[in-house]
Design an enzyme around this catalytic site. Structure first.
Site, PDB file in Angstrom:
ATOM      1  N   LYS A 225       0.808  -1.221   0.000  1.00  7.89           N
ATOM      2  CA  LYS A 225       0.000   0.000   0.000  1.00  7.89           C
ATOM      3  C   LYS A 225       0.839   1.269   0.000  1.00  7.89           C
ATOM      4  O   LYS A 225       2.037   1.268   0.269  1.00  7.89           O
ATOM      5  CB  LYS A 225      -1.001  -0.037   1.152  1.00  7.89           C
ATOM      6  CG  LYS A 225      -2.107  -1.050   0.877  1.00  7.89           C
ATOM      7  CD  LYS A 225      -3.253  -0.991   1.851  1.00  7.89           C
ATOM      8  CE  LYS A 225      -4.377  -1.925   1.386  1.00  7.89           C
ATOM      9  NZ  LYS A 225      -5.481  -2.005   2.354  1.00  7.89           N
ATOM     10  N   ARG A 265      -3.172 -10.059   4.981  1.00  5.49           N
ATOM     11  CA  ARG A 265      -3.538 -10.237   3.572  1.00  5.49           C
ATOM     12  C   ARG A 265      -2.418  -9.674   2.710  1.00  5.49           C
ATOM     13  O   ARG A 265      -2.109  -8.484   2.795  1.00  5.49           O
ATOM     14  CB  ARG A 265      -4.855  -9.507   3.295  1.00  5.49           C
ATOM     15  CG  ARG A 265      -5.367  -9.597   1.864  1.00  5.49           C
ATOM     16  CD  ARG A 265      -6.637  -8.765   1.721  1.00  5.49           C
ATOM     17  NE  ARG A 265      -7.223  -8.870   0.389  1.00  5.49           N
ATOM     18  CZ  ARG A 265      -6.872  -8.114  -0.654  1.00  5.49           C
ATOM     19  NH1 ARG A 265      -5.910  -7.204  -0.508  1.00  5.49           N
ATOM     20  NH2 ARG A 265      -7.466  -8.259  -1.824  1.00  5.49           N
TER      21      ARG A 265
END
Length: 308
Positions: A225, A265
């Site tokens: 991210k 994840r």
């Protein structure tokens, strides 16, 4: 509450003695880190099986990009992308999660063998989602969400990001429970990167204990991210591309596992699978430090390897 007991068990899923690793299969042409790489059904199933071989405990299949600015796909297209991949992986014995905001996709995925519904909107995007999941008796991930990101970083303003995210997640969990989903099937996710900037994401990671205090297993989805790119680049340089953030992702996985997260994840599984196993080994060793026969001497007192 110990970290291990705080990690929690999700009814309807296997139980792991450490933080679980959720591998990502994006069946999309436009996901931020790997869009288009696994768009073909055969390639996507093969990739999911490869992630399991590398150490993934479950695989999250999604047919719609949730990156900022992404355009929503229609229902028929999402079903066409997702259902064959879910069916293919489930038929190979893989524990499959479906990443969707649509009740119809969740319902058909569960019928095709999915074991978990991972809705980034926490049931807000589709009013039919909670009834569908409740009727199926499936586990459900409730993520912190403040709306679609088509317009950029929607409502990403906080006075106290930890308190506000915890309070908003608590309210959403209460709504999910009121809708009939069992408490032991609810997972929470702080929604890193969704209506949050890098500083918000880092503060949330530093206070995972506050999220665990909600009383439900915690999923941390930090993989590749933007905030990791900002950390790696520093204040002046351009962030590295998403696929060059995997070592940083594994570092977050180790921190999340140590804090007591139920699962992480990730796109690249192997390094994170190693990281969570090391974290678990260190947890296990903590109770043996003063066991009978354990060495508690100064460094090097009893071992030539201690000399420097």
């Amino acid at each position: 509450m110990s970290k291990q007991s705080g990690r929690g068990r999700v009814t309807g899923l296997p139980e792991w003695d450490r933080c679980a690793v959720m591998g990502v299969v994006n069946v999309t042409p436009d996901s931020f880190s790997d869009g288009g790489r696994w768009f073909d059904t055969t390639a996507a199933v093969k990739h999911g099986l490869a992630l399991v071989a590398e150490g993934a405990d479950l695989v999250d299949v999604g047919g719609e990009s949730t990156r900022p600015g992404a355009t929503r796909v229609d229902e028929a297209e999402e079903l066409k992308r997702v259902i064959p991949v879910v069916r293919g992986l489930a038929s190979e014995g893989v524990t499959v999660s479906v990443d969707t905001m649509r009740a119809s996709v969740a319902e058909q995925s569960l019928a095709a063998g999915a074991a978990l519904v991972n809705d980034v909107s926490g049931g807000l995007a589709d009013p039919a989602m909670i009834p569908v999941v409740a009727a199926a008796g499936a586990p459900f991930v409730v993520m912190h969400w403040r709306g679609f990101l088509a317009g950029g970083n929607v409502k990403g303003v906080y006075d106290d990001v930890v308190t506000e995210v915890v309070d908003e997640l608590h309210a959403r969990v209460e709504a999910v429970l009121a809708g009939g989903i069992a408490p032991d099937r609810v997972v929470v996710d702080p929604g890193l990167g969704f209506s949050k900037d890098a500083e918000h994401d880092l503060v949330l990671l530093a206070h995972l204990d506050r999220l665990l205090a909600l009383g439900h297993p915690l999923l941390v989805a930090a993989s590749r991210k933007r905030f990791l790119g900002r950390v790696l680049a520093g204040p002046e340089a351009a962030p590295p591309p998403a696929r060059e953030r995997d070592a940083a992702t594994a570092a977050v996985s180790a921190l999340a596992a140590h804090a007591g997260a139920w699962a992480v994840r990730v796109h690249e599984v192997r390094a994170t699978a190693d990281a969570v196993r090391v974290s678990r080994a260190v947890e296990g060793a903590r109770g043996t430090a003063h066991a009978p026969g354990a060495h508690t001497s100064e460094r090097g007192a009893h071992s030539p390897e201690g000399a420097r």
